[in-house]
Design an enzyme around this catalytic site. Sequence first.
Site, PDB file in Angstrom:
ATOM      1  N   GLU A 109       0.798  -1.228   0.000  1.00 27.15           N
ATOM      2  CA  GLU A 109       0.000   0.000   0.000  1.00 27.15           C
ATOM      3  C   GLU A 109       0.827   1.273   0.000  1.00 27.15           C
ATOM      4  OE1 GLU A 109      -2.569  -2.812   2.585  1.00 27.15           O
ATOM      5  OE2 GLU A 109      -0.454  -2.498   2.188  1.00 27.15           O
TER       6      GLU A 109
ATOM      7  N   ASP B 296      -2.105  -5.380   3.170  1.00 29.32           N
ATOM      8  CA  ASP B 296      -2.301  -5.720   4.585  1.00 29.32           C
ATOM      9  C   ASP B 296      -3.135  -6.984   4.772  1.00 29.32           C
ATOM     10  OD1 ASP B 296      -0.793  -3.612   5.427  1.00 29.32           O
ATOM     11  OD2 ASP B 296      -2.479  -2.274   5.832  1.00 29.32           O
TER      12      ASP B 296
ATOM     13  N   ASP C 215      -5.849  -8.046   6.180  1.00 23.61           N
ATOM     14  CA  ASP C 215      -7.210  -7.967   6.683  1.00 23.61           C
ATOM     15  C   ASP C 215      -8.160  -7.794   5.510  1.00 23.61           C
ATOM     16  OD1 ASP C 215      -6.695  -5.387   5.901  1.00 23.61           O
ATOM     17  OD2 ASP C 215      -7.196  -4.442   7.811  1.00 23.61           O
TER      18      ASP C 215
ATOM     19  N   GLU D 201      -9.731  -5.207   4.359  1.00 26.48           N
ATOM     20  CA  GLU D 201      -9.452  -4.050   3.510  1.00 26.48           C
ATOM     21  C   GLU D 201      -8.219  -4.293   2.648  1.00 26.48           C
ATOM     22  OE1 GLU D 201     -11.340  -0.389   2.642  1.00 26.48           O
ATOM     23  OE2 GLU D 201     -11.823  -1.912   4.136  1.00 26.48           O
TER      24      GLU D 201
ATOM     25  N   TYR E 241       0.785  -6.133  12.998  1.00 22.78           N
ATOM     26  CA  TYR E 241      -0.318  -5.403  12.359  1.00 22.78           C
ATOM     27  C   TYR E 241      -1.268  -4.845  13.402  1.00 22.78           C
ATOM     28  CZ  TYR E 241      -3.778  -4.227   8.836  1.00 22.78           C
ATOM     29  OH  TYR E 241      -4.635  -3.553   8.019  1.00 22.78           O
TER      30      TYR E 241
ATOM     31  N   ARG F 234      -4.439  -3.490  13.119  1.00 20.72           N
ATOM     32  CA  ARG F 234      -5.906  -3.597  13.049  1.00 20.72           C
ATOM     33  C   ARG F 234      -6.288  -5.048  13.305  1.00 20.72           C
ATOM     34  NH1 ARG F 234      -4.630   0.076   8.959  1.00 20.72           N
ATOM     35  NH2 ARG F 234      -5.557   2.140   9.283  1.00 20.72           N
TER      36      ARG F 234
ATOM     37  N   HIS G 123      -6.241 -11.521  13.903  1.00 22.71           N
ATOM     38  CA  HIS G 123      -4.808 -11.670  13.762  1.00 22.71           C
ATOM     39  C   HIS G 123      -4.201 -11.735  15.152  1.00 22.71           C
ATOM     40  CE1 HIS G 123      -5.525 -10.636   9.609  1.00 22.71           C
ATOM     41  NE2 HIS G 123      -6.098  -9.510   9.988  1.00 22.71           N
TER      42      HIS G 123
END
Length: 885
Positions: free
Chosen positions: A7, A80, A82, A84, A294, A296, A341
């Site tokens: 990203e 990432d 997740d 998103e 990570y 989130r 996670h």
Amino acid sequence: MPVVVVESPAKAKTINKYLGDDYTVLASFGHVRDLPPKDGSVDPDADFDMRWEVASDSKKHLKAIRDALSGDDALILATDPDREGEAISWHLLEALAPALKKGKSVSRVTFNAITKNAVSEAMAKPREIDRDLVDAYLARRALDYLVGFNLSPVLWRKLPGAKSAGRVQSVTLRLIVEREMEIEAFKPREYWSVHARLATPSGEEYDATLVSLAGDKLERFDIPTAEKARLALSAIDARDLSVSSVTAKPATRNPWPPFMTSTLQQEASRKLGLGARACMSTAQRLYEAGLITYMRTDGIDMAPEAVMSARDVIKSRFGENYLPKSPRMYKNKAKNAQEAHECIRPTDMSLSPDRLRISEKDQRALYGLIWKRTLASQMEAARMERTTVEIASADGQVGLRATGQVMMFDGFLAVYDQGRDDDDGEDSNRLPQISEGEAAKKIAAFAAEEGVLTDDSRTAAARQHFTQPPPRYTEATLVKRMEELGIGRPSTYASIVTTIQDREYVRKDKNRLIPEDKGRLVTAFLVKYFPRYVSYDFTANLETELDDISSGNRAYREVLRRFWRDFTAALDGTSDLRIGEVLESIDDALAPHLYPPRADGGDPRECPLCGQGRLNLKTARSGGAFIGCSRYPDCRFTRNLSAPDGEEAIGDRVLGHDAGDEISLKNGRFGPYVQRGEPTEDQPKPPRASIPKGWDANAVDLEQALKLLALPRPIGPHPEDGELVEAGIGRYGPYVKHGKKYANLPDVEEVFTVGMNRAVEVLASKPTRGRAAAAAPLKELGDHPDGGKIAVMNGRYGPYVKWEKINATLPRDLDPGDVTMEKALELIAAKAAKSPKKKAAAKKPAAKKPAAKKAGAKKPAAKTTAGKAAAKKPAAAKAKDAPDS
């Protein structure tokens, strides 16, 4: 040579360092596609077909990736880990489809931490894009779009001044509004507690609280008045007291689990003063630098190797006593295992905060918090001894209790103790603790040995208390409540809390979230006409269905169909509503707030100006709402929906007369003002002057009104050119003017007193137009998460925060020296949201004249980060977690 896409450029730089020159690592700068912000981007009639559009900023990033793929055979999507992140990879795959023909391979890799081992292991285990996670993203995106683009227009038409509604943001707003209504409706209740300072014959003093009277156990409100408190004091004074029992019990405190997203945001708010967005932005940079896992996540479990590493650090730093015999295991409470996670923890437990090579203050502080919490979670429990001494009279009519606590072994508390949110504000019913730790042991020893206490060895006192209303939410307690209700998910907390502030539905004052009047109106409207869609249970159940989609247990289009069927029915039910009907309904719902009880006991709806009309909710032509008299136009009383605490409502009144004109105070859509005369055919707009900020409008008299109406005030001819110098109050505050040059004055009062010497000095300090030297910043705050310096500057219209091409004016009540990075980011985001073109301009790199291409020359593929892929300075990455519509 494989092309790896992540990203952000920061993440690309770190990963490229681990992969080396055998890979080309590029950044997508967040999402490359989004739904166009117009009606029809999600089409329910076509089974919720979604029309995507490549953002203008993303075209150059996609081109860099396509150029790299022209000479490489493999695309590795490493966004990432997740939902998103999975969606970003899917969007990239869709947008790059034309360049992926001719047998090019595509794979997906994820890693929970950006370390050499984690990246290497991920590269060895490629997989395909998880379609279930993508479907969950599509469902959320479609739902948010459908709610925003269908409910917001209803608000605009039926409730002038309202801005928008959202699937989750409106429910979160309701939480804040209802808490405020609880506070306003709260009735304090009086109660008393009785305490005695006792002493043993050898002089050891300690405090005790009255716990029984007349043989009965005292409850909280059993002593409701001062008179009953005096009777209780008399009962104590009239009796001999002796120790009836001494009890010492061991107690333990276990450590808290390591951080997940919500608990990190709460602790960062409590201990560091970071808002949810600032916390996540700071954590993102720590993650991209490879320092933490990570950020989130709703998981609290730790990888076995991390647990063992933490135990090694505990043993070396604190010794064997602080290390449990076996590792502590924490159960993952995530509702969806696919989106859960590992906890948020340091990637290297041996890297203590004092060894961290980071200059950014917030990053150092947040890393220290994460490091301590993770270490403490694997440490031994704290052990205490709690001693309770019961004191009673011989006849059993009076009983007191003293308690104390001694720390026997601090355990994990040697490293970390969790902060506390404010309690309900009431004087708690907990018994007072002995202030000195060892006092409890001494009490027990003396009491057991000495026994009886003499009459002159005590003093007694009563304390008055009142119950307190529940406290307003902070960002931390709001996130905690959302988590308890099952509203939102880790990746959405920060954006939701930010959105309701950006919409100006809520303001933050001293870290507390306070609903604005427009936020109350929107909530009242939605609760009245769309109760299901601001229901806590409905929103939580919908979140569960979305989790089921990501685990493969539901079809996302079926969820959308069922939602849309019921939602359109609710929309249709408002089609015939008249604005007057809506206002009447909201007026009734908000009556306790809009018309609080009067001190004289009179009707709070009675017009204070004419005494005949009734006050009710009205809307202005240009939008917004206010309170006005029902006898308009005969009575022109108006006021804002709510006056500040302790301030009376402002109504039209005559201040006096001057030169035959009536001078009056009025209240308009933009606040109170003074006016000379009344409109006539010859003068439809009589002279007016706004009441300056900081002035009490209710205290304005005729003399002050005439001063305001006489502005601008001539000071005299300038000593250099003889041109008139004036002082006045304008859109941007008080000023002095010479020709076309304006210079701000720091204080409104100075407008009426400033002389020529001072005016010339202020004007001379104002830089002239042209290529003047750049002004020195008042305060440098550091780097923006998307690159570029942030500083507080002093400008023509006062101090402001500067980042790239965005200048955000400071609120008048905020001193430049008190501006924090968090506040600066809030101001920048709010400014960018109001001026999208400025935001785009700030992101757009300066155009360069392209060099002439040589015939047959081929552009080489980039080999490292996005910085090498696009030689120009990259634009700021898009926010990954877009707020609800």
